[in-house]
Structure formats: structure tokens, C-alpha cells
Design a protein around this motif. Structure first.
Motif, PDB file in Angstrom:
ATOM      1  N   SER A  98       0.844  -1.188   0.000  1.00  0.00           N
ATOM      2  CA  SER A  98       0.000   0.000   0.000  1.00  0.00           C
ATOM      3  C   SER A  98       0.889   1.250   0.000  1.00  0.00           C
ATOM      4  O   SER A  98       2.108   1.168   0.129  1.00  0.00           O
ATOM      5  N   VAL A  99       0.269   2.402  -0.167  1.00  0.00           N
ATOM      6  CA  VAL A  99       1.000   3.636  -0.410  1.00  0.00           C
ATOM      7  C   VAL A  99       1.687   4.154   0.863  1.00  0.00           C
ATOM      8  O   VAL A  99       1.129   4.058   1.955  1.00  0.00           O
ATOM      9  N   GLY A 100       2.892   4.674   0.705  1.00  0.00           N
ATOM     10  CA  GLY A 100       3.648   5.235   1.824  1.00  0.00           C
ATOM     11  C   GLY A 100       4.546   4.198   2.454  1.00  0.00           C
ATOM     12  O   GLY A 100       4.610   3.052   2.003  1.00  0.00           O
ATOM     13  N   GLN A 101       5.252   4.570   3.490  1.00  0.00           N
ATOM     14  CA  GLN A 101       6.096   3.612   4.208  1.00  0.00           C
ATOM     15  C   GLN A 101       5.184   2.675   4.985  1.00  0.00           C
ATOM     16  O   GLN A 101       4.336   3.118   5.747  1.00  0.00           O
ATOM     17  N   THR A 102       5.339   1.394   4.761  1.00  0.00           N
ATOM     18  CA  THR A 102       4.466   0.444   5.449  1.00  0.00           C
ATOM     19  C   THR A 102       5.289  -0.656   6.100  1.00  0.00           C
ATOM     20  O   THR A 102       6.461  -0.849   5.781  1.00  0.00           O
ATOM     21  N   ALA A 103       4.631  -1.382   6.976  1.00  0.00           N
ATOM     22  CA  ALA A 103       5.282  -2.503   7.660  1.00  0.00           C
ATOM     23  C   ALA A 103       5.670  -3.599   6.682  1.00  0.00           C
ATOM     24  O   ALA A 103       6.476  -4.463   6.995  1.00  0.00           O
ATOM     25  N   ALA A 104       5.093  -3.567   5.487  1.00  0.00           N
ATOM     26  CA  ALA A 104       5.357  -4.623   4.509  1.00  0.00           C
ATOM     27  C   ALA A 104       6.574  -4.314   3.641  1.00  0.00           C
ATOM     28  O   ALA A 104       7.011  -5.176   2.873  1.00  0.00           O
ATOM     29  N   ASP A 105       7.119  -3.102   3.745  1.00  0.00           N
ATOM     30  CA  ASP A 105       8.172  -2.711   2.797  1.00  0.00           C
ATOM     31  C   ASP A 105       9.363  -3.656   2.821  1.00  0.00           C
ATOM     32  O   ASP A 105       9.900  -4.012   1.772  1.00  0.00           O
ATOM     33  N   GLN A 106       9.790  -4.063   4.035  1.00  0.00           N
ATOM     34  CA  GLN A 106      10.966  -4.944   4.108  1.00  0.00           C
ATOM     35  C   GLN A 106      10.684  -6.307   3.480  1.00  0.00           C
ATOM     36  O   GLN A 106      11.508  -6.835   2.736  1.00  0.00           O
ATOM     37  N   ALA A 107       9.520  -6.860   3.778  1.00  0.00           N
ATOM     38  CA  ALA A 107       9.154  -8.152   3.194  1.00  0.00           C
ATOM     39  C   ALA A 107       9.032  -8.023   1.677  1.00  0.00           C
ATOM     40  O   ALA A 107       9.489  -8.890   0.925  1.00  0.00           O
ATOM     41  N   ALA A 108       8.445  -6.920   1.228  1.00  0.00           N
ATOM     42  CA  ALA A 108       8.250  -6.725  -0.215  1.00  0.00           C
ATOM     43  C   ALA A 108       9.583  -6.575  -0.930  1.00  0.00           C
ATOM     44  O   ALA A 108       9.760  -7.057  -2.060  1.00  0.00           O
ATOM     45  N   THR A 109      10.537  -5.923  -0.273  1.00  0.00           N
ATOM     46  CA  THR A 109      11.870  -5.783  -0.871  1.00  0.00           C
ATOM     47  C   THR A 109      12.543  -7.146  -0.978  1.00  0.00           C
ATOM     48  O   THR A 109      13.129  -7.479  -2.015  1.00  0.00           O
ATOM     49  N   CYS A 110      12.447  -7.964   0.073  1.00  0.00           N
ATOM     50  CA  CYS A 110      13.024  -9.314   0.037  1.00  0.00           C
ATOM     51  C   CYS A 110      12.403 -10.123  -1.101  1.00  0.00           C
ATOM     52  O   CYS A 110      13.116 -10.788  -1.867  1.00  0.00           O
ATOM     53  N   VAL A 111      11.073 -10.068  -1.225  1.00  0.00           N
ATOM     54  CA  VAL A 111      10.394 -10.851  -2.261  1.00  0.00           C
ATOM     55  C   VAL A 111      10.774 -10.337  -3.648  1.00  0.00           C
ATOM     56  O   VAL A 111      11.058 -11.118  -4.567  1.00  0.00           O
ATOM     57  N   LEU A 115      12.649 -12.705  -6.380  1.00  0.00           N
ATOM     58  CA  LEU A 115      12.021 -13.010  -7.668  1.00  0.00           C
ATOM     59  C   LEU A 115      12.950 -12.614  -8.813  1.00  0.00           C
ATOM     60  O   LEU A 115      13.090 -13.333  -9.801  1.00  0.00           O
ATOM     61  N   GLN A 116      13.598 -11.466  -8.670  1.00  0.00           N
ATOM     62  CA  GLN A 116      14.539 -11.022  -9.706  1.00  0.00           C
ATOM     63  C   GLN A 116      15.698 -12.004  -9.851  1.00  0.00           C
ATOM     64  O   GLN A 116      16.116 -12.336 -10.953  1.00  0.00           O
ATOM     65  N   ALA A 121      15.403 -14.362 -16.564  1.00  0.00           N
ATOM     66  CA  ALA A 121      14.889 -14.246 -17.932  1.00  0.00           C
ATOM     67  C   ALA A 121      13.563 -13.482 -17.981  1.00  0.00           C
ATOM     68  O   ALA A 121      13.131 -13.047 -19.048  1.00  0.00           O
ATOM     69  N   SER A 122      12.904 -13.313 -16.838  1.00  0.00           N
ATOM     70  CA  SER A 122      11.658 -12.550 -16.807  1.00  0.00           C
ATOM     71  C   SER A 122      11.982 -11.098 -16.482  1.00  0.00           C
ATOM     72  O   SER A 122      12.980 -10.815 -15.837  1.00  0.00           O
ATOM     73  N   SER A 123      11.128 -10.193 -16.929  1.00  0.00           N
ATOM     74  CA  SER A 123      11.380  -8.804 -16.538  1.00  0.00           C
ATOM     75  C   SER A 123      10.668  -8.530 -15.224  1.00  0.00           C
ATOM     76  O   SER A 123       9.564  -9.017 -14.979  1.00  0.00           O
TER      77      SER A 123
END
Ligand SMILES: [Zn+2]
Length: 190
Positions: A98-111, A115-116, A121-123
Motif C-alpha cells: 500500500s502507499v507510503g512507508q508500510t510494515a510490509a516494505d521490508q518483506a516486499a523488498t526481500c520478495v 524473484l529477480q 529471464a523474466s522482466s
């Protein structure tokens, strides 16, 4: 002993008026569930406590998914989706919070990073403007859940190559594996 980290897995769709993307007989809702079950099994093996907003093909409305989150109070809510666009050339993976700094940011960065790494081969459709690779959006399940919440778009069913890739059980397992590894990294660094 430390309490287990609790993950609520949300396989996106179907809902009553929103079956999810459908292309050439491939249903987003089915792929979301197939990856979700694999993810849940891997998380359980890694010592997480996993739950689902649905574990079969019956419709679950968005407010019910959020209600399950309110009742079960997980540490992280992760919604799994496949994308669709009018132009078949568009492809790639995306991670949203969700928008702004959230509690999920660290988990989302790890994921995002995992994935990258896992799918060179995927973008990966990153938004680096705010200093991390996840995108931000006002999705209902991200705005209305109370815990750290993220949403993964695993690829575009409107893109023929990515559609074939997403229907392959090996891909589904590899996506689940990448997300699981990322969540272990996130958990162990909290
Ligand atoms: Zn979706």
C-alpha cells in the motif's frame, strides 16, 4: 520457544463479480491457488504458521478476505495474482504494497529481490523512485488489512509466453520457492 511467524496467504479471485483474468481457458484464480498451496507447504516446512483466505475454487469476496485477516491477526498478508493487459506484449512480475512507508516494505523488498534473482529471464517491473523495488497501489486488500500486507503479480496471462510459463507446474513451484526463501530472509532479520 519463539512463536511462529504467521502468514496469511490470499490466492486472488474468484469473487462473485470478479472471476479474475481469463485468457485462452487459463484462469488466474486457478494459478493463484496452485502457487498458494505450494507456498503454504513450503512455509510450513520452514517453520511458519500458514493460513489461507481460500483453499478451493469457491468465490471469496474481498471484504471476507480482509475479515479473515482481522480475525486471525497474521504477521504478514500476501496476496497472489496474475496480471492482464490489453496489449499482449506487456509482461513481467510486480510486487505491491500500500502507499507510503508500510510494515510490509521490508518483506516486499526481500520478495522483489528474490524473484529477480530466481527469474533472470523474466522482466521485473520495479519502481525504484521511492528507494525500494516494490510498487505502491490502493488495492482493497492492501488498504484494509491491518498487518503488513503485500501483493505479488506473478506475470501477465495476456502475454502468450508468460501464460505458458505460469501454467507450468515447475514455474509455480519455483515462484513459491522464491517467495518462501524471501520470507525466511525477512523473518530472520526482523
Ligand atoms: Zn488478480
Amino acid at each position: 520457544m519463539k512463536n511462529k511467524t504467521r502468514i496469511l496467504i490470499d490466492p486472488g479471485h474468484p469473487a462473485k463479480d470478479n472471476p479474475g483474468a481469463i485468457h485462452e481457458g487459463v484462469f488466474e484464480a486457478d494459478i493463484n491457488l496452485q502457487v498458494a498451496i505450494r507456498l503454504g507447504d513450503k512455509l510450513a516446512a520452514a517453520g511458519f504458521a500458514e493460513r489461507y483466505t481460500r483453499k478451493d475454487s469457491l468465490p471469496v469476496e474481498l471484504y471476507d478476505r480482509v475479515h479473515i485477516e482481522h480475525l486471525t491477526k497474521p504477521d504478514l498478508f500476501i496476496s497472489l495474482h496474475c496480471n492482464s493487459f490489453s496489449s499482449p506484449g506487456v509482461h513481467g512480475l510486480e510486487v505491491f504494497t500500500s502507499v507510503g512507508q508500510t510494515a510490509a516494505d521490508q518483506a516486499a523488498t526481500c520478495v522483489s529481490k528474490c524473484l529477480q534473482r530466481s527469474f533472470p529471464a523474466s522482466s521485473f517491473r520495479a519502481d525504484l523512485s521511492d528507494g525500494d523495488p516494490d510498487k505502491e497501489a490502493h488495492f482493497y486488500v492492501l488498504d484494509n488489512t491491518r498487518c503488513a500486507a503485500m501483493l505479488v503479480e506473478m506475470g501477465f496471462l495476456s502475454n502468450p509466453a508468460e501464460r505458458a510459463w505460469l501454467t507450468d507446474p515447475e514455474t509455480q513451484d519455483a515462484i513459491a520457492e522464491a517467495i518462501c526463501i524471501a520470507l525466511i530472509e525477512w523473518r530472520d532479520n526482523r
